[in-house]
Design a protein around this motif. Structure first.
Motif, short mmCIF file in Angstrom:
data_model
loop_
_atom_site.label_atom_id
_atom_site.label_comp_id
_atom_site.label_asym_id
_atom_site.label_seq_id
_atom_site.Cartn_x
_atom_site.Cartn_y
_atom_site.Cartn_z
N VAL A 221 0.86 -1.19 0.00
CA VAL A 221 0.00 0.00 0.00
C VAL A 221 0.89 1.23 0.00
N ALA A 222 0.52 2.24 -0.81
CA ALA A 222 1.25 3.50 -0.85
C ALA A 222 0.31 4.63 -0.41
N ALA A 223 0.85 5.61 0.29
CA ALA A 223 0.05 6.75 0.75
C ALA A 223 -0.17 7.71 -0.41
N GLY A 224 -1.37 7.67 -0.98
CA GLY A 224 -1.73 8.62 -2.02
C GLY A 224 -0.90 8.49 -3.27
N SER A 225 -0.91 9.56 -4.07
CA SER A 225 -0.23 9.58 -5.36
C SER A 225 0.32 10.97 -5.60
N LEU A 226 1.45 11.07 -6.30
CA LEU A 226 2.06 12.37 -6.55
C LEU A 226 2.74 12.37 -7.92
N ALA A 227 3.15 13.56 -8.36
CA ALA A 227 3.90 13.74 -9.61
C ALA A 227 3.11 13.25 -10.81
N ASN A 228 1.79 13.36 -10.77
CA ASN A 228 0.95 12.86 -11.86
C ASN A 228 0.98 13.83 -13.03
N CYS A 229 1.60 13.41 -14.11
CA CYS A 229 1.74 14.25 -15.29
C CYS A 229 0.56 14.00 -16.24
N SER A 230 0.75 13.13 -17.20
CA SER A 230 -0.34 12.84 -18.12
C SER A 230 -0.97 11.50 -17.74
N GLY A 231 -1.65 10.86 -18.69
CA GLY A 231 -2.32 9.62 -18.35
C GLY A 231 -3.03 9.03 -19.54
N GLY A 232 -4.14 8.38 -19.30
CA GLY A 232 -4.89 7.74 -20.36
C GLY A 232 -6.18 7.17 -19.84
N ILE A 233 -6.92 6.51 -20.73
CA ILE A 233 -8.14 5.83 -20.36
C ILE A 233 -8.02 4.38 -20.79
N THR A 234 -8.95 3.54 -20.33
CA THR A 234 -9.00 2.15 -20.76
C THR A 234 -10.37 1.86 -21.35
N PRO A 235 -10.49 0.82 -22.16
CA PRO A 235 -11.81 0.49 -22.72
C PRO A 235 -12.74 -0.16 -21.72
N TRP A 236 -12.26 -0.44 -20.51
CA TRP A 236 -13.16 -1.00 -19.49
C TRP A 236 -13.60 0.05 -18.48
N GLY A 237 -13.41 1.32 -18.81
CA GLY A 237 -14.02 2.40 -18.03
C GLY A 237 -13.21 2.94 -16.88
N THR A 238 -11.89 2.71 -16.86
CA THR A 238 -11.05 3.30 -15.82
C THR A 238 -10.12 4.34 -16.45
N THR A 239 -9.47 5.11 -15.59
CA THR A 239 -8.50 6.09 -16.05
C THR A 239 -7.13 5.71 -15.51
N LEU A 240 -6.09 6.10 -16.25
CA LEU A 240 -4.71 5.81 -15.87
C LEU A 240 -3.98 7.12 -15.64
N SER A 241 -3.35 7.23 -14.49
CA SER A 241 -2.62 8.43 -14.12
C SER A 241 -1.14 8.07 -13.98
N CYS A 242 -0.26 8.89 -14.54
CA CYS A 242 1.15 8.55 -14.64
C CYS A 242 2.00 9.39 -13.69
N GLU A 243 2.65 8.73 -12.74
CA GLU A 243 3.54 9.41 -11.80
C GLU A 243 4.89 9.63 -12.49
N GLU A 244 5.22 10.90 -12.73
CA GLU A 244 6.41 11.22 -13.54
C GLU A 244 7.62 11.53 -12.66
N ASN A 245 7.84 12.80 -12.34
CA ASN A 245 9.04 13.20 -11.60
C ASN A 245 8.84 12.99 -10.10
N TYR A 246 8.92 11.71 -9.69
CA TYR A 246 8.60 11.32 -8.33
C TYR A 246 9.77 11.52 -7.37
N ASP A 247 10.98 11.72 -7.88
CA ASP A 247 12.13 11.87 -7.01
C ASP A 247 12.22 13.30 -6.47
N GLY A 248 12.74 13.46 -5.29
CA GLY A 248 12.97 14.79 -4.73
C GLY A 248 11.90 15.26 -3.76
N TYR A 249 10.82 14.54 -3.61
CA TYR A 249 9.78 14.99 -2.67
C TYR A 249 10.25 14.85 -1.23
#
Length: 773
Positions: A221-249
């Protein structure tokens, strides 16, 4: 009202696997890529020779014209305004710091630096949907004033944690304009601290090794999400979020560090010790209680976006880019096929499979011979086409793909065959061709300042093939055209096609290079912008400037709504260079480089805190009672400032500020709740104003008493620009009338009257209806 999750689409799937409306969305299947940038000069020559269609190699047919298919291109601008062509209007839908609510009473705040955006239609209604939005990174200077990561307080860190992640916002189109629905059971925030996100795939609950041999833990388990740049969708009705520059927080040593280590319980943000960030995260936007899932099978790197491809009978495929100069393009081949209607099966597609990185021959990067021509790059020194193969990433390399692949392959070999020029977007055409948007690579020995688009074709058209061919398809840079709005673009980022096969491009020139004498190669471009490139016809391949961003901002996440009457665009980081400027002072807008959206620094109008915002752009109907404005904010040029080129001057400060004025109430309310507690009314105003909110209920005929419109309550107050809410409670007479009418369905409305406090401000009136039962 409880959230309604749509069924997994059980409709026939075309060879690309597109959702029925996928062709209209940013992260589904685009309809091809037109020649752009410097290639538009060639467009003129080809047109003169009678060649009208520059992209005849695609079999994708153009659809009917959309409301955005024709417009008068606008000239480049360095002003602190968002500008669109005459005949269109731009309205701020929601901005950083704005409040919205879930029906469970949770009060939410829209995050900072909104990037990826997806519009998800609700129940087949084109006038209602959900916006899924990424919030990429915080801005300590604007949020609390402390730029030193070593001296941050836990309270300041909590502000930053809350501002990143994602938002799910319920929106509805009323009288042609979009507004936030609040409260709504769909409204949600994912932040940098919560909720707990499940970690899936082969690395879940393991201890791996970094490239230097030190251990790194992958939890469950991870606490939340960060560094979300772009993303996408899926044909089964979900969205995809991409964690990009995650280093340095977590750390505090680098110039880009945030110093979250100075808050208790934040050790898991240490990217060297814990691999909890840097993944693709899957969300169910239709269920506000769902648990986001981080998929380790997709690898850990600076994810920019995702683009899927599905062929019936073949495993599901997802393409991704590592958004950093000198890094690679990836493909994930699932162990599973996409099966329409099999939601439980499809939700595991991204948990199991093989990740590959593209190996390009003869070379992956576009390199130039020098920094000639004003640092625009010398002659191209590398091939413009070639072949390639997909090289499997080992399971032990998933925890830090780029570093561990370089260790295995060797730096020289990696730089020659795997490195590319910053892949910010990957999209898939309906015929299966993959298009990669390489923004730029200004490093020594490469000198690619304007970027390019490359196409990749899998062997035999098979998405699971291990070999491919590639060719450079278009390159950015000045075109040499002198017509306003046709000067060309640079550093292309996100791409999206409309149903008429026009390509829409947003640009990502670094704020530190915009309008700077030290970066003369970008001067022709001015501010970042949105471009449309026709795919066919007499203007095929010409980049036409459609929208200009404010000072030091970029447009991100372009996405059309379901019927393509609206283009949503995020305006990210206006005034980004403020913290590095001499004399910049927290709390003193006069020292900020941008005042957008409430003010305009270049017009010396309304010094304000710059706020990243989501904007809705629509074409104005000929008979529209409120045409809005093509310029935000709607102000006249300041002293010494010229009018906006190629269009009339912007409306004067006294122009009606109705484009951003909204009122919102729940869809329905019980009679008992209304009698006892009243109704919460949300509102938004563009500028400081005196607002009056009146709630009225139509009481039907009861006995001898005829039907009447009853005012149950009224609240008046002076408010600043932005969003707010009030509780309107009924008086004794109204409570008695509601009690007498209990058991009946009543129509009601909230009326907002706005009178700006500035001299000459025009009044505005808005209303929103609801039902009482």
């Amino acid at each position: 009202m409880s959230p309604i999750r749509p069924a997994d689409p059980a409709v026939p799937v075309d060879p690309s696997g597109a959702h029925p409306r996928a062709g209209r969305t940013r992260r589904s299947f685009i309809r091809g890529v037109a020649v752009a940038g410097a290639s538009t000069a060639a467009a003129s020559a080809l047109q003169a020779a009678g060649v009208a269609d520059l992209v005849g190699d695609s079999a994708v047919a153009a659809g009917a014209p959309t409301p955005f298919s024709s417009f008068s291109a606008i000239a480049p601008s360095a002003a602190d305004r968002l500008e669109v062509p005459d005949g269109f209007r731009a309205d701020v839908l929601i901005s950083w710091g704005d409040a919205f609510e879930n029906t469970d009473g949770t009060r939410l705040t829209y995050g900072f630096n909104n990037d990826f955006l997806a519009f998800l239609e609700l129940d087949g209604r084109p006038d209602e949907g959900l916006l899924f939005v990424n919030h990429e990174y915080p801005a300590p200077f604007f949020q609390h004033g402390n730029r030193d990561p070593k001296t941050k307080t836990p309270e300041q860190i909590a502000i930053e944690q809350e501002s990143v992640g994602n938002s799910v916002v319920h929106v509805r189109r009323v009288d042609g304009l979009w507004q936030v629905v609040s409260p709504s059971p769909y409204n949600r925030r994912i932040t940098g601290a919560e909720p707990g996100c499940e970690i899936t795939g082969p690395l879940r609950g393991t201890v791996q090794q970094n490239a230097d041999g030190t251990p790194v833990t992958v939890g469950s388990v991870a606490a939340g999400s960060l560094a979300n740049c772009s993303g996408g969708i899926t044909p089964w009705g979900t969205t995809l979020s991409c964690e990009e520059n995650y280093d340095g927080y977590w750390g505090d040593a680098s110039a880009f560090a945030y110093g979250w280590k100075h808050a208790p319980g934040t050790d898991e943000y240490d990217e060297k010790a814990h691999a909890h960030y840097g993944w693709v995260v899957e969300h169910d936007p239709y269920d506000a209680s769902s648990t986001p899932r981080k998929h380790t099978a997709l690898g850990r790197f600076r994810h920019e976006n995702t683009a899927f491809r599905h062929v019936a009978g073949k495993p599901f495929v997802l393409y991704m880019g590592d958004d950093k100069a000198g890094e690679g393009v990836y493909k994930f081949v699932s162990d599973r096929q996409f099966l329409p209607g099999r939601r439980a099966h499809n939700l595991r597609i991204l948990e199991e499979g093989t990740l590959y990185i593209a190996k390009w021959s003869p070379e992956g990067r576009r390199r130039f011979t020098s920094q000639d021509e004003g640092k625009a790059g010398g002659a191209l020194a590398t091939a413009t086409s070639g072949t390639g193969e997909w090289v499997a990433v080992q399971t032990s390399e998933l925890v830090d793909c780029a570093a561990l692949l370089r260790k295995r392959i060797g730096t020289a070999e990696y730089d020659l065959h795997f490195a590319t020029n910053r892949p910010e977007d990957v999209e898939v055409d309906e015929d299966g061709t993959v298009y990669v948007s390489f923004t730029n690579n200004t490093g020594s020995g490469v000198w690619d300042y304007h970027g390019s688009i490359r196409k990749l074709q899998e062997a035999g058209g098979d998405p699971t093939a291990t070999t491919f061919t590639w060719s450079d398809y278009a390159d950015g840079g000045p075109t040499g055209r002198t017509t306003a709005g046709e000067e060309g673009f640079s550093s292309c980022d996100n791409l999206v096609f409309d149903s008429a096969n026009n390509l829409w491009v947003v640009t990502d020139i670094s704020s530190s290079s915009l309008n700077k004498d030290s970066a003369a190669h970008y001067r022709y471009h001015a501010n970042n912008a949105v471009f449309m490139i026709p795919r066919s016809g007499p203007n095929a391949g010409v980049a036409f400037r459609f929208a200009n961003m404010p000072i030091e901002a970029e447009g991100t996440g372009p996405y059309f709504d379901a019927d393509e009457r609206t283009l949503f665009v995020n305006v990210q980081h206006p005034g980004e260079e403020t913290p590095s400027a001499a004399g910049a002072t927290y709390g003193d807008p006069s020292t900020y480089s941008s005042w957008w959206p409430a003010g305009s620094r270049s017009d010396d109008y309304n010094p304000s805190l710059p706020r990243p915002s989501t904007v809705a752009i629509t074409r104005v109907a000929a008979d529209a009672p409120d045409p809005g404005t093509p310029v935000l904010p709607p102000v006249a040029p300041g002293a010494g400032q010229p009018a906006v080129p190629s269009r009339p001057a912007a409306p004067a400060p006294g122009a009606t500020p109705s484009g951003k004025t909204t009122v919102d109430v729940p869809e329905r309310l019980s009679s008992a709740t209304l009698r006892r507690r009243g109704v919460r009314v949300g509102f938004r105003v563009r500028e400081p104003a005196r607002v009056t909110i009146t709630v009225q209920v139509r009481i039907p005929r009861i006995g001898r008493r005829s039907a009447r419109m009853l005012t149950i309550g009224r609240v008046a107050r002076t408010v600043p620009a932005g969003s707010g809410s009030v509780q309107v409670r009924p008086g004794a007479v109204a409570r008695a009338a509601l009690l007498a009418a209990r058991g009946r369905s009543l129509s009601a409305r909230a009326v907002l009257e706005v009178r700006p406090t500035r001299k000459g401000g025009a009044p505005v009136r808005r209303s929103d209806a609801f039902r009482v039962r």
